[in-house]
Scaffold this motif. Structure first.
Motif, mmCIF file in Angstrom:
data_model
loop_
_atom_site.group_PDB
_atom_site.id
_atom_site.type_symbol
_atom_site.label_atom_id
_atom_site.label_comp_id
_atom_site.label_asym_id
_atom_site.label_seq_id
_atom_site.Cartn_x
_atom_site.Cartn_y
_atom_site.Cartn_z
ATOM 1 N N GLY A 1 43.459 42.960 47.594
ATOM 2 C CA GLY A 1 44.386 43.649 46.698
ATOM 3 C C GLY A 1 44.354 43.164 45.266
ATOM 4 N N LEU A 2 43.870 41.959 45.022
ATOM 5 C CA LEU A 2 43.826 41.425 43.664
ATOM 6 C C LEU A 2 42.650 42.052 42.916
ATOM 7 C CD1 LEU A 2 44.959 39.472 41.541
ATOM 8 C CD2 LEU A 2 43.437 37.719 42.479
ATOM 9 N N ALA A 3 42.953 42.897 41.932
ATOM 10 C CA ALA A 3 41.908 43.599 41.182
ATOM 11 C C ALA A 3 41.395 42.782 40.009
ATOM 12 C CB ALA A 3 42.440 44.941 40.684
ATOM 13 N N GLY A 4 42.144 41.764 39.579
ATOM 14 C CA GLY A 4 41.745 40.937 38.438
ATOM 15 C C GLY A 4 42.921 40.708 37.512
ATOM 16 N N ILE A 5 42.637 40.596 36.221
ATOM 17 C CA ILE A 5 43.694 40.443 35.221
ATOM 18 C C ILE A 5 43.554 41.549 34.188
ATOM 19 C CG2 ILE A 5 43.989 37.950 35.526
ATOM 20 C CD1 ILE A 5 42.199 37.562 33.060
ATOM 21 N N VAL A 6 44.688 41.940 33.591
ATOM 22 C CA VAL A 6 44.678 42.966 32.551
ATOM 23 C C VAL A 6 45.422 42.447 31.330
ATOM 24 C CG1 VAL A 6 44.447 44.976 34.056
ATOM 25 C CG2 VAL A 6 46.716 44.038 33.579
ATOM 26 N N ASN A 7 45.024 42.966 30.170
ATOM 27 C CA ASN A 7 45.671 42.621 28.905
ATOM 28 C C ASN A 7 46.665 43.713 28.558
ATOM 29 O OD1 ASN A 7 46.327 42.319 26.140
ATOM 30 N ND2 ASN A 7 44.426 41.227 25.759
ATOM 31 N N ALA B 1 57.054 41.378 47.337
ATOM 32 C CA ALA B 1 56.979 40.192 46.482
ATOM 33 C C ALA B 1 56.242 39.058 47.198
ATOM 34 C CB ALA B 1 58.380 39.749 46.088
ATOM 35 N N HIS B 2 56.533 38.892 48.471
ATOM 36 C CA HIS B 2 55.844 37.845 49.255
ATOM 37 C C HIS B 2 54.343 38.123 49.322
ATOM 38 C CE1 HIS B 2 55.049 34.920 52.408
ATOM 39 N NE2 HIS B 2 54.481 35.873 53.118
ATOM 40 N N GLN B 3 53.971 39.386 49.534
ATOM 41 C CA GLN B 3 52.564 39.730 49.653
ATOM 42 C C GLN B 3 51.852 39.601 48.316
ATOM 43 O OE1 GLN B 3 51.205 40.366 52.646
ATOM 44 N NE2 GLN B 3 49.205 40.328 51.631
ATOM 45 N N LEU B 4 52.495 39.987 47.225
ATOM 46 C CA LEU B 4 51.884 39.848 45.899
ATOM 47 C C LEU B 4 51.665 38.376 45.570
ATOM 48 C CD1 LEU B 4 53.881 42.512 43.826
ATOM 49 C CD2 LEU B 4 51.567 42.704 44.723
ATOM 50 N N ALA B 5 52.616 37.536 45.924
ATOM 51 C CA ALA B 5 52.459 36.096 45.661
ATOM 52 C C ALA B 5 51.265 35.532 46.429
ATOM 53 C CB ALA B 5 53.743 35.368 46.016
ATOM 54 N N ARG B 6 51.023 36.024 47.632
ATOM 55 C CA ARG B 6 49.910 35.542 48.437
ATOM 56 C C ARG B 6 48.555 35.846 47.780
ATOM 57 N NH1 ARG B 6 50.070 37.187 54.585
ATOM 58 N NH2 ARG B 6 48.160 35.930 54.438
ATOM 59 N N SER C 1 46.303 45.912 43.300
ATOM 60 C CA SER C 1 46.195 47.297 43.767
ATOM 61 C C SER C 1 47.069 47.502 45.002
ATOM 62 C CB SER C 1 44.742 47.637 44.088
ATOM 63 O OG SER C 1 44.657 48.875 44.754
ATOM 64 N N LEU C 2 48.153 48.268 44.851
ATOM 65 C CA LEU C 2 48.979 48.593 46.004
ATOM 66 C C LEU C 2 48.223 49.481 46.979
ATOM 67 C CD1 LEU C 2 52.486 49.271 44.404
ATOM 68 C CD2 LEU C 2 51.589 47.158 45.380
ATOM 69 N N ALA C 3 47.304 50.292 46.445
ATOM 70 C CA ALA C 3 46.502 51.161 47.313
ATOM 71 C C ALA C 3 45.695 50.315 48.298
ATOM 72 C CB ALA C 3 45.586 52.043 46.476
ATOM 73 N N ALA C 4 45.087 49.228 47.801
ATOM 74 C CA ALA C 4 44.300 48.358 48.673
ATOM 75 C C ALA C 4 45.189 47.638 49.677
ATOM 76 C CB ALA C 4 43.514 47.352 47.840
ATOM 77 N N LEU C 5 46.361 47.180 49.227
ATOM 78 C CA LEU C 5 47.258 46.452 50.129
ATOM 79 C C LEU C 5 47.767 47.335 51.259
ATOM 80 C CD1 LEU C 5 49.550 44.309 47.776
ATOM 81 C CD2 LEU C 5 47.732 43.506 49.269
ATOM 82 N N MET C 6 48.027 48.604 50.945
ATOM 83 C CA MET C 6 48.703 49.482 51.906
ATOM 84 C C MET C 6 47.775 50.498 52.564
ATOM 85 S SD MET C 6 52.087 50.132 49.599
ATOM 86 C CE MET C 6 52.936 48.726 48.859
#
Length: 224
Positions: A113-119, A216-221, A129-134
């Motif tokens: 789910g982590l796509a990288g970093i954005v400015n 929130a728990h999943q994003l932190a992971r 990416s919520l699409a990837a997570l779900m």
């Protein structure tokens, strides 16, 4: 406005102006009556007219009436779309809506789910990416005639961390009654269902209300 006050107001724009026969000598210079000082003066005259005797009492009674029980809203959410799925998160979590940006991959980081970093505005945020997570297929889309659809980045603050979430479309803020939330249907894909606190029927949409704590728990992971 009383009859006497209406008679004092010379609505020349309806007689010789743009709504009349265009014979007014001022039109050549003003082009349109809204640019004419006579028109502006009439507007000021109308706004400065005395209030009717019962004006304040009627409006005070209107705002003093209690809201109907069926119309009381106790919650609000921001509604957005990923693929064909309409989803939402509680409004207080949102910091900013930004234009879509291409994330830059992080070396040695391959969390699901982590796509990288954005400015965004000169600051860097983890892009998830919520699409990837779900398990949502972003290639699926909705046919919506008469609408301009622009992908967005939603900046949300969860457990002292700010995340950028790419979405295909932003609907906006909706207020609702908590008791109107329904249980998720069995036909929703299992990857998405585990993140849902419920489903909110809203006009032609069925909005999946995401469980903020679980998300929130999943994003932190993804950052560990």
């Amino acid at each position: 406005m009383t009859t006497a006050q209406a008679q004092e107001l010379d609505d020349c724009w309806n007689r010789i102006g743009v709504a009349g026969d265009h014979s007014c000598a001022r039109l050549q210079q003003a082009i349109h009556c809204r640019n004419c000082p006579v028109y502006a003066g009439a507007a000021q005259h109308n706004l400065q007219r005395p209030l009717p005797p019962d004006y304040r009492r009627e409006w005070a009674e209107y705002f003093r009436r209690p809201a109907q029980e069926g119309m009381r809203h106790d919650a609000s959410c921001v509604v957005f779309r990923i693929g064909v799925e309409w989803l939402s998160l509680p409004t207080p979590l949102f910091l900013q809506v930004a234009p879509q940006a291409q994330p830059h991959r992080l070396p040695h980081r391959a969390a699901h789910g982590l796509a990288g970093i954005v400015n965004v505005g000169g600051k860097l945020y983890p892009c998830v990416s919520l699409a990837a997570l779900m398990g949502i297929d972003e290639r699926d889309t909705l046919e919506r005639s008469g609408h301009h659809i622009f992908p967005r980045l939603l900046l949300v603050r969860m457990e002292n961390e700010t995340y950028a979430l790419p979405v295909a479309e932003l609907h906006g803020i909706e207020r609702y009654r908590s008791e109107d939330m329904l249980a998720p249907a069995a036909t929703i894909n299992k990857g998405l269902t585990r993140y849902l606190a419920g489903v909110l029927p809203l006009r032609e949409m069925q909005i999946g209300c995401l469980d903020a704590g679980l998300l929130a728990h999943q994003l932190a992971r993804t950052l560990r």
